[in-house]
Design a protein around this motif. Structure first.
Motif, PDB file in Angstrom:
ATOM      1  N   TYR A   1      45.884 -33.194 -14.659  1.00  0.00           N
ATOM      2  CA  TYR A   1      46.690 -34.109 -15.806  1.00  0.00           C
ATOM      3  C   TYR A   1      47.398 -35.011 -15.878  1.00  0.00           C
ATOM      4  CZ  TYR A   1      48.078 -29.123 -16.911  1.00  0.00           C
ATOM      5  OH  TYR A   1      48.071 -27.606 -17.171  1.00  0.00           O
ATOM      6  N   ARG A   2      45.955 -36.283 -17.177  1.00  0.00           N
ATOM      7  CA  ARG A   2      46.180 -37.126 -16.983  1.00  0.00           C
ATOM      8  C   ARG A   2      46.866 -38.121 -18.250  1.00  0.00           C
ATOM      9  NH1 ARG A   2      41.272 -40.359 -16.732  1.00  0.00           N
ATOM     10  NH2 ARG A   2      42.004 -42.864 -16.991  1.00  0.00           N
ATOM     11  N   ASP A   3      48.072 -38.731 -17.870  1.00  0.00           N
ATOM     12  CA  ASP A   3      48.798 -39.008 -19.460  1.00  0.00           C
ATOM     13  C   ASP A   3      47.680 -40.808 -19.335  1.00  0.00           C
ATOM     14  OD1 ASP A   3      50.261 -39.923 -21.299  1.00  0.00           O
ATOM     15  OD2 ASP A   3      52.290 -40.383 -19.688  1.00  0.00           O
ATOM     16  N   ARG A   4      47.328 -39.884 -20.587  1.00  0.00           N
ATOM     17  CA  ARG A   4      46.599 -41.277 -21.859  1.00  0.00           C
ATOM     18  C   ARG A   4      47.647 -42.067 -23.018  1.00  0.00           C
ATOM     19  NH1 ARG A   4      41.808 -39.843 -24.050  1.00  0.00           N
ATOM     20  NH2 ARG A   4      40.919 -41.928 -22.957  1.00  0.00           N
ATOM     21  N   THR A   5      47.865 -41.677 -23.249  1.00  0.00           N
ATOM     22  CA  THR A   5      48.869 -42.412 -23.994  1.00  0.00           C
ATOM     23  C   THR A   5      48.652 -43.279 -24.477  1.00  0.00           C
ATOM     24  OG1 THR A   5      50.986 -40.677 -23.463  1.00  0.00           O
ATOM     25  CG2 THR A   5      51.197 -42.416 -24.554  1.00  0.00           C
ATOM     26  N   ARG A   6      48.663 -44.410 -23.574  1.00  0.00           N
ATOM     27  CA  ARG A   6      48.727 -45.617 -23.631  1.00  0.00           C
ATOM     28  C   ARG A   6      47.421 -46.181 -23.995  1.00  0.00           C
ATOM     29  NH1 ARG A   6      50.039 -50.655 -23.219  1.00  0.00           N
ATOM     30  NH2 ARG A   6      48.547 -52.294 -21.547  1.00  0.00           N
ATOM     31  N   GLU A   7      46.205 -46.045 -22.988  1.00  0.00           N
ATOM     32  CA  GLU A   7      44.872 -45.567 -23.229  1.00  0.00           C
ATOM     33  C   GLU A   7      44.484 -45.901 -24.072  1.00  0.00           C
ATOM     34  OE1 GLU A   7      41.935 -43.523 -20.558  1.00  0.00           O
ATOM     35  OE2 GLU A   7      43.363 -43.845 -18.965  1.00  0.00           O
ATOM     36  N   SER A   8      45.400 -44.481 -25.600  1.00  0.00           N
ATOM     37  CA  SER A   8      44.666 -43.765 -26.223  1.00  0.00           C
ATOM     38  C   SER A   8      45.356 -44.580 -27.649  1.00  0.00           C
ATOM     39  CB  SER A   8      44.940 -42.553 -26.630  1.00  0.00           C
ATOM     40  OG  SER A   8      46.309 -42.519 -26.761  1.00  0.00           O
ATOM     41  N   GLU A   9      46.776 -44.921 -26.739  1.00  0.00           N
ATOM     42  CA  GLU A   9      47.157 -46.153 -28.340  1.00  0.00           C
ATOM     43  C   GLU A   9      46.380 -47.763 -27.954  1.00  0.00           C
ATOM     44  OE1 GLU A   9      49.730 -46.216 -30.071  1.00  0.00           O
ATOM     45  OE2 GLU A   9      50.068 -48.838 -29.929  1.00  0.00           O
ATOM     46  N   LEU A  10      45.498 -48.410 -26.250  1.00  0.00           N
ATOM     47  CA  LEU A  10      44.624 -49.448 -26.506  1.00  0.00           C
ATOM     48  C   LEU A  10      43.339 -49.203 -27.799  1.00  0.00           C
ATOM     49  CD1 LEU A  10      45.176 -51.183 -23.475  1.00  0.00           C
ATOM     50  CD2 LEU A  10      46.242 -51.563 -25.387  1.00  0.00           C
ATOM     51  N   ASP A  11      43.155 -47.987 -27.080  1.00  0.00           N
ATOM     52  CA  ASP A  11      42.068 -47.518 -28.254  1.00  0.00           C
ATOM     53  C   ASP A  11      42.153 -47.236 -29.868  1.00  0.00           C
ATOM     54  OD1 ASP A  11      40.549 -47.181 -26.356  1.00  0.00           O
ATOM     55  OD2 ASP A  11      40.622 -44.262 -26.191  1.00  0.00           O
ATOM     56  N   ARG A  12      43.524 -47.108 -30.534  1.00  0.00           N
ATOM     57  CA  ARG A  12      44.088 -47.087 -31.320  1.00  0.00           C
ATOM     58  C   ARG A  12      43.732 -48.950 -31.613  1.00  0.00           C
ATOM     59  NH1 ARG A  12      47.452 -47.679 -34.204  1.00  0.00           N
ATOM     60  NH2 ARG A  12      49.089 -48.330 -32.675  1.00  0.00           N
ATOM     61  N   MET A  13      44.507 -49.846 -31.356  1.00  0.00           N
ATOM     62  CA  MET A  13      44.391 -50.714 -31.777  1.00  0.00           C
ATOM     63  C   MET A  13      43.097 -51.406 -31.801  1.00  0.00           C
ATOM     64  SD  MET A  13      48.012 -51.714 -29.757  1.00  0.00           S
ATOM     65  CE  MET A  13      47.927 -53.432 -29.514  1.00  0.00           C
ATOM     66  N   LYS A  14      42.084 -51.543 -30.840  1.00  0.00           N
ATOM     67  CA  LYS A  14      41.142 -51.268 -30.874  1.00  0.00           C
ATOM     68  C   LYS A  14      40.375 -51.552 -32.132  1.00  0.00           C
ATOM     69  CE  LYS A  14      39.861 -52.103 -25.924  1.00  0.00           C
ATOM     70  NZ  LYS A  14      38.847 -51.368 -25.270  1.00  0.00           N
ATOM     71  N   SER A  15      40.418 -49.785 -32.621  1.00  0.00           N
ATOM     72  CA  SER A  15      39.264 -49.753 -33.713  1.00  0.00           C
ATOM     73  C   SER A  15      39.993 -50.057 -35.184  1.00  0.00           C
ATOM     74  CB  SER A  15      39.463 -48.074 -33.280  1.00  0.00           C
ATOM     75  OG  SER A  15      40.972 -47.296 -33.632  1.00  0.00           O
ATOM     76  N   GLU A  16      41.664 -50.612 -34.919  1.00  0.00           N
ATOM     77  CA  GLU A  16      41.893 -51.016 -35.902  1.00  0.00           C
ATOM     78  C   GLU A  16      41.393 -52.168 -36.266  1.00  0.00           C
ATOM     79  OE1 GLU A  16      46.304 -49.548 -36.875  1.00  0.00           O
ATOM     80  OE2 GLU A  16      46.954 -51.874 -37.218  1.00  0.00           O
ATOM     81  N   LEU A  17      41.566 -53.324 -35.068  1.00  0.00           N
ATOM     82  CA  LEU A  17      40.793 -54.516 -35.199  1.00  0.00           C
ATOM     83  C   LEU A  17      39.694 -54.955 -35.748  1.00  0.00           C
ATOM     84  CD1 LEU A  17      41.856 -57.398 -34.638  1.00  0.00           C
ATOM     85  CD2 LEU A  17      40.747 -56.507 -32.586  1.00  0.00           C
ATOM     86  N   VAL A  18      38.903 -54.094 -35.168  1.00  0.00           N
ATOM     87  CA  VAL A  18      37.441 -54.054 -35.222  1.00  0.00           C
ATOM     88  C   VAL A  18      37.600 -53.558 -37.161  1.00  0.00           C
ATOM     89  CG1 VAL A  18      34.966 -52.655 -35.201  1.00  0.00           C
ATOM     90  CG2 VAL A  18      36.195 -52.651 -33.282  1.00  0.00           C
ATOM     91  N   SER A  19      37.949 -52.382 -37.474  1.00  0.00           N
ATOM     92  CA  SER A  19      37.923 -51.979 -38.811  1.00  0.00           C
ATOM     93  C   SER A  19      38.657 -52.900 -39.940  1.00  0.00           C
ATOM     94  CB  SER A  19      38.365 -50.505 -39.698  1.00  0.00           C
ATOM     95  OG  SER A  19      40.264 -50.793 -39.210  1.00  0.00           O
ATOM     96  N   THR A  20      39.192 -53.929 -39.105  1.00  0.00           N
ATOM     97  CA  THR A  20      40.347 -55.362 -40.093  1.00  0.00           C
ATOM     98  C   THR A  20      39.258 -55.407 -40.420  1.00  0.00           C
ATOM     99  OG1 THR A  20      42.144 -54.540 -39.067  1.00  0.00           O
ATOM    100  CG2 THR A  20      42.448 -56.572 -40.526  1.00  0.00           C
ATOM    101  N   VAL A  21      38.818 -56.740 -39.209  1.00  0.00           N
ATOM    102  CA  VAL A  21      37.993 -58.118 -39.002  1.00  0.00           C
ATOM    103  C   VAL A  21      36.271 -58.142 -39.868  1.00  0.00           C
ATOM    104  CG1 VAL A  21      35.913 -59.028 -37.542  1.00  0.00           C
ATOM    105  CG2 VAL A  21      38.580 -58.594 -35.993  1.00  0.00           C
TER     106      VAL A  21
END
Ligand code: ADP
Length: 268
Positions: free
Chosen positions: A22-42
């Protein structure tokens, strides 16, 4: 958020069990979410001025227009292209600062001089009454002079942009305890209570009818915060809607707290 990997375990061709990882990906998915939010805002921020440029050039190409109308459209195209350039420059600047790829050049900076130089630049463009009140007695801070000027320019430019012609814009400098306090105040539109906290985040603009035509990228205050915090300082705002705003910057004073002639290179 977890991801699961499973592998069967064999003992002499006999399956004896399964290993689950089991791998805890909570932080990675938060970073992924922030990245895609930034890309869509830009991309949204870039698309808006671009579609305006495209729309108006198409009109100019397709139709026979009176010279006044042509000029009006060309003025809009120019304004939007400029906005696009500012947006890209500000965005790249902020990215570079955040990633630390452009180190700060710390030196001994007398903020009173910097304020005077910056106000002087605005004298030619603003129809406002620009005032400077200095009780800091020439106190100096360890700072990157160019970056600090960027903070001042952004704050004064906002004060001018969001207040009526002829209004007062006042910069004050004061030394208090071990900090140098800089403030930029205006008698303009002010900021609703609910918006204050998020204004220092990227691309945050207030969507009100009286502001929609005022140009900007929504990156100025995010840049200010990044710079001030890298100097160990703090930035905040006090404001009452319809009455005006005060942006406060607090910077740690040099240990000696004394003014030094000219600018000297810091030891680091
Ligand atoms: P920009 O000015 O490019 O829109 P900023 O990050 O500098 O971006 O400011 C974000 C928003 O905060 C502005 O769009 C404006 O609505 C509000 N704001 C900033 N400074 C002031 C001010 N002095 N008075 C009123 N509103 C302000």
């Amino acid at each position: 958020v977890y991801s699961v990997y499973s592998t069967p375990v064999f003992d002499e061709n006999q399956r004896i069990g399964t290993i689950f990882v089991y791998r805890d990906r909570t932080r990675e998915s938060e970073l992924d979410r922030m990245k895609s939010e930034l890309v869509s805002t830009v991309s949204h921020e870039l698309r808006t001025p671009l579609s305006s440029v495209l729309g108006f050039t198409e009109l100019l190409l397709k139709k026979e227009l009176k010279p006044e109308r042509q000029k009006k459209y060309i003025t809009t195209i120019h304004k939007e292209a400029k906005r696009l350039t500012n947006l890209i420059n500000d965005f790249l600047d902020l990215q570079r600062m955040e990633s630390g790829s452009q180190p700060y050049r710390m030196e001994n900076v007398q903020l009173d001089q910097l304020v005077l130089e910056t106000i002087y630049q605005f004298r030619h463009v603003a129809t406002h009454e620009l005032l400077f009140e200095d009780t800091a007695g020439g106190a100096a801070v360890q700072a990157d002079g160019e970056r600090m000027q960027q903070v001042l320019t952004n704050l004064i430019s906002n004060a001018v942009k969001f207040s009526p012609a002829g209004g007062k814009v006042k910069v004050t400098l004061a030394a208090k305890d071990d900090t140098l306090q800089l403030s930029v105040s205006d008698e303009g539109l002010g900021i609703p209570e609910s918006e204050k906290a998020r204004l220092f985040q990227k691309f945050q603009r207030i969507d009100q009818s009286d502001r929609r035509n005022i140009g900007g990228t929504g990156l100025g205050l995010a840049i200010c915060r990044e710079i001030v915090e890298k100097h160990g300082g703090r930035i905040s705002v006090e404001s009452e809607e319809g009455k005006g705003s005060v942006f406060n910057v607090e910077l740690p004073l040099r240990e000696s707290g004394q003014a030094v002639d000219g600018r000297e290179q810091a030891a680091n």
